[in-house]
Design a protein around this motif. Structure first.
Motif, mmCIF file in Angstrom:
data_model
loop_
_atom_site.group_PDB
_atom_site.id
_atom_site.type_symbol
_atom_site.label_atom_id
_atom_site.label_comp_id
_atom_site.label_asym_id
_atom_site.label_seq_id
_atom_site.Cartn_x
_atom_site.Cartn_y
_atom_site.Cartn_z
ATOM 1 N N UNK A 106 0.834 -1.204 0.000
ATOM 2 C CA UNK A 106 0.000 0.000 0.000
ATOM 3 C C UNK A 106 0.868 1.253 0.000
ATOM 4 N N UNK A 107 1.889 1.236 0.855
ATOM 5 C CA UNK A 107 2.782 2.379 0.947
ATOM 6 C C UNK A 107 3.651 2.511 -0.295
ATOM 7 N N UNK A 108 4.064 1.369 -0.865
ATOM 8 C CA UNK A 108 4.836 1.402 -2.104
ATOM 9 C C UNK A 108 4.006 1.992 -3.249
ATOM 10 N N UNK A 109 2.740 1.593 -3.309
ATOM 11 C CA UNK A 109 1.852 2.118 -4.360
ATOM 12 C C UNK A 109 1.730 3.625 -4.237
ATOM 13 N N UNK A 110 1.576 4.092 -3.007
ATOM 14 C CA UNK A 110 1.442 5.531 -2.788
ATOM 15 C C UNK A 110 2.728 6.254 -3.181
ATOM 16 N N UNK A 111 3.873 5.699 -2.799
ATOM 17 C CA UNK A 111 5.148 6.337 -3.115
ATOM 18 C C UNK A 111 5.373 6.390 -4.625
ATOM 19 N N UNK A 112 5.186 5.255 -5.320
ATOM 20 C CA UNK A 112 5.384 5.237 -6.762
ATOM 21 C C UNK A 112 4.369 6.145 -7.471
ATOM 22 N N UNK A 113 3.130 6.159 -6.948
ATOM 23 C CA UNK A 113 2.123 7.037 -7.529
ATOM 24 C C UNK A 113 2.521 8.495 -7.398
ATOM 25 N N UNK A 114 3.017 8.863 -6.233
ATOM 26 C CA UNK A 114 3.471 10.236 -6.014
ATOM 27 C C UNK A 114 4.692 10.549 -6.878
ATOM 28 N N UNK A 115 5.599 9.576 -7.007
ATOM 29 C CA UNK A 115 6.790 9.765 -7.838
ATOM 30 C C UNK A 115 6.386 9.997 -9.293
ATOM 31 N N UNK A 116 5.438 9.221 -9.762
ATOM 32 C CA UNK A 116 4.965 9.380 -11.140
ATOM 33 C C UNK A 116 4.300 10.744 -11.331
ATOM 34 N N UNK A 117 3.510 11.147 -10.352
ATOM 35 C CA UNK A 117 2.856 12.456 -10.406
ATOM 36 C C UNK A 117 3.895 13.582 -10.424
ATOM 37 N N UNK A 118 4.930 13.447 -9.599
ATOM 38 C CA UNK A 118 5.971 14.475 -9.535
ATOM 39 C C UNK A 118 6.703 14.593 -10.862
ATOM 40 N N UNK A 119 6.985 13.460 -11.502
ATOM 41 C CA UNK A 119 7.639 13.491 -12.813
ATOM 42 C C UNK A 119 6.718 14.101 -13.867
ATOM 43 N N UNK A 120 5.426 13.787 -13.790
ATOM 44 C CA UNK A 120 4.497 14.310 -14.803
ATOM 45 C C UNK A 120 4.384 15.826 -14.702
ATOM 46 N N UNK A 121 4.450 16.366 -13.484
ATOM 47 C CA UNK A 121 4.385 17.822 -13.316
ATOM 48 C C UNK A 121 5.586 18.509 -13.951
ATOM 49 N N UNK A 122 6.676 17.763 -14.085
ATOM 50 C CA UNK A 122 7.892 18.321 -14.697
ATOM 51 C C UNK A 122 8.048 17.865 -16.149
ATOM 52 N N UNK A 123 7.017 17.182 -16.659
ATOM 53 C CA UNK A 123 7.017 16.692 -18.050
ATOM 54 C C UNK A 123 8.240 15.829 -18.338
ATOM 55 N N UNK A 124 8.642 15.035 -17.345
ATOM 56 C CA UNK A 124 9.799 14.158 -17.503
ATOM 57 C C UNK A 124 9.325 12.794 -17.992
ATOM 58 N N UNK A 125 9.506 12.540 -19.283
ATOM 59 C CA UNK A 125 9.019 11.299 -19.874
ATOM 60 C C UNK A 125 9.756 10.084 -19.312
ATOM 61 N N UNK A 126 11.098 10.178 -19.212
ATOM 62 C CA UNK A 126 11.861 9.011 -18.750
ATOM 63 C C UNK A 126 11.551 8.703 -17.285
ATOM 64 N N UNK A 127 11.517 9.738 -16.436
ATOM 65 C CA UNK A 127 11.203 9.515 -15.029
ATOM 66 C C UNK A 127 9.811 8.954 -14.847
ATOM 67 N N UNK A 128 8.863 9.485 -15.616
ATOM 68 C CA UNK A 128 7.486 9.001 -15.544
ATOM 69 C C UNK A 128 7.413 7.529 -15.937
ATOM 70 N N UNK A 129 8.075 7.156 -17.031
ATOM 71 C CA UNK A 129 7.985 5.772 -17.524
ATOM 72 C C UNK A 129 8.558 4.777 -16.522
ATOM 73 N N UNK A 130 9.622 5.172 -15.831
ATOM 74 C CA UNK A 130 10.208 4.272 -14.827
ATOM 75 C C UNK A 130 9.227 4.060 -13.675
ATOM 76 N N UNK A 131 8.642 5.147 -13.165
ATOM 77 C CA UNK A 131 7.674 5.034 -12.074
ATOM 78 C C UNK A 131 6.445 4.247 -12.524
ATOM 79 N N UNK A 132 6.042 4.440 -13.766
ATOM 80 C CA UNK A 132 4.896 3.705 -14.324
ATOM 81 C C UNK A 132 5.181 2.203 -14.342
ATOM 82 N N UNK A 133 6.410 1.839 -14.703
ATOM 83 C CA UNK A 133 6.783 0.411 -14.725
ATOM 84 C C UNK A 133 6.738 -0.198 -13.330
#
Length: 459
Positions: A146-173
């Motif tokens: 549950x906590x991992x999901x929240x962390x990765x979700x937040x990480x993906x959101x943080x990358x998306x706010x910065x339009x970072x495609x590579x960072x987003x894709x890693x968090x998405x994986x």
């Protein structure tokens, strides 16, 4: 795509030198974190000093953390972590500031903050520090999915706010792996929500829609209103309005109500593209369907009107009545503003009326909507104060706020706007000495003033 972090890699000491105080971390709600990212005057002075002082950044940071309240230190950190920081040239100092904070007695580890910091470091090209933060966070969270999901979700959101495609894709994986391996229905649902909303935030609504269809057919996960709204808004932001309306139609057929929130999202996307005529049509649909306007409705619509936004920022020759304003607006802007001001239902949300006090609360209103609501309120006050069934309240208050949520705390653009209007209209409403975020006057004084104002306009 895959990325393995931490194999044989040692995290730098400055990242690991904090106290583990939350065995089950509970990140602050988003609303709290947004409030905390507002820069205080003290924080602003510190950041300005970093750009002008001859002292080393490390010494300035150390003295600031040691000599400032916790709330000031954290709000300054969150401001540096924000993609919209007013000090982008100092973003690289977020890590040393965080490391110094981590050495304080009051520090508690927060995965949302770590995610924001990791995304910033990735954008700055400090990939090793970014990966070390992520690896350390994952190690601490262990098998708590549950906590991992929240962390990765937040990480993906943080990358998306910065339009970072590579960072987003890693968090998405990472999230996708959790989706495939977790046996928890709760975890699957949360991961699914993060993935759909993340794809839409990255302007990939088609992929999000494909994911929803795939998980519905193969995984048995039924889409909720949240997924429909995310995809609909994603298409709208791209100007793909046929797809927006198609998804909205699917949402209704699936049994979900098109409520004020949904309408506001549609209005916002049309506003992004300056489609005022379509906005006017949707506003009429709202009214005919009995869906109430909200403060967000006013925010979405007024923000899309360049004439109004120009007026409220310059404050020169600001029309001081609905009639005057209508004379200044043309085309689609005139249409949408006429729809907004065509009824005063919004006042039920922002105004309280009783015999002792009438209070208009502009919290949550942007500049444009504050202006429009003030015009509507003044007209309604004039009507009610001359209606014997309402009576005259003892006191009248307009709450603007003192700027706690402004970009710089203590500087309220809404207050400046209202004050300009009140001065230009020679209003008895003055800044309250006991609460500088309010304008206050006696009910009888306001009634007399509005009566004189009406008389003057007729002449």
């Amino acid at each position: 795509m895959s990325l393995v972090l931490g194999n044989g890699q040692h995290c730098p000491h400055h990242i690991l030198s904090y106290q583990w105080r939350q065995p089950h971390p509970k990140p602050q709600p988003l609303s709290v974190r947004m409030e905390s990212s507002t820069l205080t005057k003290q924080g602003q002075r510190f950041l300005t000093k970093l750009t002008t002082s001859s002292a080393t950044a490390d010494n300035l940071i150390r003295r600031f953390v040691q000599g400032s309240p916790k709330s000031v230190v954290l709000s300054t950190l969150f401001h540096l972590l924000s993609p919209s920081t007013s000090y982008p040239q100092l973003s690289s100092l977020a890590l040393p500031l965080y490391s110094r904070i981590a050495q304080t007695p009051w520090f508690s580890w927060n995965p949302s903050t770590v995610a924001d910091l990791a995304a910033l470091l990735h954008e700055l090209g400090h990939h090793q520090d970014s990966q070390a933060l992520i690896f350390d966070a994952v190690s601490k969270l262990g098998s708590r999915n549950r906590d991992l999901a929240l962390f990765y979700g937040k990480l993906m959101e943080s990358h998306s706010k910065r339009s970072s495609q590579t960072g987003f894709d890693v968090a998405y994986c990472y999230l996708n792996k959790l989706l495939q391996t977790s046996s928890s229905a709760y975890v699957k649902r949360r991961v699914y929500e993060y993935m759909v909303s993340g794809l839409c935030a990255m302007d990939r609504p088609r992929e999000a829609e494909d994911l929803v269809c795939d998980l519905k057919d193969k995984g048995g996960i039924q889409p909720s209103g949240f997924e429909f709204k995310s995809i609909m808004y994603g298409y709208g932001r791209l100007g793909l309005f046929q797809d927006l309306e198609r998804v909205l139609d699917q949402m209704e057929k699936s049994g979900f109500v098109v409520d004020t929130v949904c309408y506001n999202m549609v209005l916002s996307t049309y506003g992004i593209h300056g489609e005022h005529v379509k906005m006017g049509s949707w506003l009429r649909n709202m009214r005919s369907s009995g869906v109430p306007f909200s403060v967000r409705t006013y925010n979405s619509v007024s923000n899309s009107c360049p004439t109004i936004m120009r007026m409220v920022k310059r404050l020169n020759d600001l029309p001081l009545s609905i009639e005057e304003l209508n004379g200044e607006l043309k085309g689609g802007e005139a249409v949408v503003v006429r729809e907004l001001l065509g009824c005063c239902v919004i006042l039920e949300e922002v105004m309280v009326w009783d015999s002792l006090e009438v209070k208009l609360d502009l919290h949550g209103c942007h500049l444009g909507s504050s202006y429009l609501i003030m015009l509507l309120w003044l007209e309604e006050m004039q009507r009610r104060l001359n209606d014997s069934s309402y009576g005259v309240p003892v006191e009248i208050t307009v709450v603007c706020g003192s700027g706690k949520h402004s970009n710089v705390r203590g500087e309220s653009p809404v207050k400046v706007l209202v004050q300009k209007m009140m001065v230009n209209m020679t209003s008895p409403l003055k800044v309250d000495r006991k609460n500088i975020g309010c304008f206050i006057a006696k009910g009888k004084a306001v009634k007399n003033w509005l009566g004189e104002l009406k008389e003057a306009r007729h002449h």
